[in-house]
Design a protein around this motif. Sequence first.
Motif, PDB file in Angstrom:
ATOM      1  N   ALA A  92      52.277  37.297  39.600  1.00  0.00           N
ATOM      2  CA  ALA A  92      52.802  37.340  40.970  1.00  0.00           C
ATOM      3  C   ALA A  92      53.962  36.356  41.127  1.00  0.00           C
ATOM      4  O   ALA A  92      54.974  36.669  41.772  1.00  0.00           O
ATOM      5  CB  ALA A  92      51.684  37.015  41.961  1.00  0.00           C
ATOM      6  N   GLY A  95      57.102  37.708  39.827  1.00  0.00           N
ATOM      7  CA  GLY A  95      57.556  38.935  40.456  1.00  0.00           C
ATOM      8  C   GLY A  95      57.186  40.191  39.691  1.00  0.00           C
ATOM      9  O   GLY A  95      57.788  41.257  39.893  1.00  0.00           O
ATOM     10  N   ARG A  97      54.078  41.546  39.732  1.00  0.00           N
ATOM     11  CA  ARG A  97      53.220  42.345  40.603  1.00  0.00           C
ATOM     12  C   ARG A  97      53.129  41.637  41.945  1.00  0.00           C
ATOM     13  O   ARG A  97      53.358  40.424  42.032  1.00  0.00           O
ATOM     14  CB  ARG A  97      51.846  42.612  39.989  1.00  0.00           C
ATOM     15  CG  ARG A  97      50.937  41.434  39.816  1.00  0.00           C
ATOM     16  CD  ARG A  97      49.574  41.899  39.266  1.00  0.00           C
ATOM     17  NE  ARG A  97      48.885  42.790  40.203  1.00  0.00           N
ATOM     18  CZ  ARG A  97      47.856  43.583  39.851  1.00  0.00           C
ATOM     19  NH1 ARG A  97      47.452  43.613  38.592  1.00  0.00           N
ATOM     20  NH2 ARG A  97      47.269  44.352  40.739  1.00  0.00           N
ATOM     21  N   GLU A  98      52.799  42.397  42.994  1.00  0.00           N
ATOM     22  CA  GLU A  98      52.871  41.858  44.346  1.00  0.00           C
ATOM     23  C   GLU A  98      51.558  41.267  44.831  1.00  0.00           C
ATOM     24  O   GLU A  98      51.549  40.450  45.755  1.00  0.00           O
ATOM     25  CB  GLU A  98      53.326  42.956  45.316  1.00  0.00           C
ATOM     26  CG  GLU A  98      54.734  43.468  45.039  1.00  0.00           C
ATOM     27  CD  GLU A  98      55.139  44.546  46.021  1.00  0.00           C
ATOM     28  OE1 GLU A  98      54.289  44.934  46.844  1.00  0.00           O
ATOM     29  OE2 GLU A  98      56.308  44.995  45.959  1.00  0.00           O
ATOM     30  N   ASP A  99      50.431  41.681  44.240  1.00  0.00           N
ATOM     31  CA  ASP A  99      49.139  41.228  44.734  1.00  0.00           C
ATOM     32  C   ASP A  99      48.391  40.460  43.655  1.00  0.00           C
ATOM     33  O   ASP A  99      48.798  40.424  42.492  1.00  0.00           O
ATOM     34  CB  ASP A  99      48.297  42.420  45.188  1.00  0.00           C
ATOM     35  CG  ASP A  99      47.989  43.355  44.018  1.00  0.00           C
ATOM     36  OD1 ASP A  99      48.842  43.438  43.108  1.00  0.00           O
ATOM     37  OD2 ASP A  99      46.924  43.983  44.001  1.00  0.00           O
ATOM     38  N   ASP A 100      47.289  39.840  44.057  1.00  0.00           N
ATOM     39  CA  ASP A 100      46.391  39.155  43.125  1.00  0.00           C
ATOM     40  C   ASP A 100      45.038  39.845  43.197  1.00  0.00           C
ATOM     41  O   ASP A 100      44.257  39.609  44.126  1.00  0.00           O
ATOM     42  CB  ASP A 100      46.259  37.680  43.493  1.00  0.00           C
ATOM     43  CG  ASP A 100      45.278  36.944  42.586  1.00  0.00           C
ATOM     44  OD1 ASP A 100      44.802  37.545  41.602  1.00  0.00           O
ATOM     45  OD2 ASP A 100      44.988  35.764  42.872  1.00  0.00           O
TER      46      ASP A 100
END
Length: 332
Positions: A92, A95, A97-100
């Motif tokens: 994250a 950048g 991936r947008e979520d955890d």
Amino acid sequence: MTRAGLSSDGRHHEAFLEMLSAERGAAPNTLKAYHADLTDFAAHATAAGESASGASASTLASYMAGLARAGLSARTAARRLSCLRQFHRFLAREGLREDDPTAKLEAPRAGQTLPRFLSEAEVAALLRAAGPSGGLPERRQKLALAALEILYATGLRISEMLALRRDALSGDGQVLLVRGKGGRERIVPLSDEARKAAQELVASRVPSAPGRVDRPYLFAGRDPKRAMTRQGFDLVLHETAIRAGLDPLHLSPHVLRHSFASHMLAHGADLRSLQRLLGHADIATTQIYTHVLAERLQRLVELHHPLAVAARSQASNGGASTGGTSQPPELC
């Protein structure tokens, strides 16, 4: 999952491990464990039709549930979840991936386990077995005695001890300069016995032939240019334990580290000082030894509390008391 996806996962794993090494100073063993954890999860994600770096929360949850069904200890499962959390937070941050997907996962709760440690009498027997009269071959005897004296006098991790250079001893040998986890350095005092044993070990070595490099490590391996391996030291410790009448299966360098900590607390050391000596980054790690403090406080109460003193006095007098009733001492 496509070959390109596998390649991408591999690059993300490598970048994550490089970050741990460069920014956090992670030890080689930590990196090796995290690599194994990521590889294991990647296989699970692949079976679910996803990539490790793009896995959904449900895939992560099913992975953790599978660890429990497989009988892995709570401690091991918690370590794997910690690895996956750090990995996805890294993705994250970069950048990627947008979520955890690990945000709502709960870590398995491990039961409170007390560290195993030797009694002071057992440590004394181990040191005697490593001494000149213990029966070990001379060269192995000097190595065993120096190593055990240092481990017990300082509480070093075995990796820290084996990494000691010959020049780690200060000029007068009163302290050791140690590089611990995360590259953190600390200075630990050295006992007279440990210093003497280390000096005798160095003095016992045959000088290098002209033009050859001398052994750079205090505990050198078969290759003089390299440090002794853990496996090599385990053999020495195993033989010494047998000669001391101890079960070698219940003895390890970490047991000696726990023994150092437990005995220090039992003799009056405080947790903060112990934290610095052990090289713990967080006092919470040192608090596993609070059971020793609890035992010490209990003994202090039994020894000094007025009611406890009165009870011992009554017991020593055979239970006799004035007027047929037991009266507690007046408290002001």
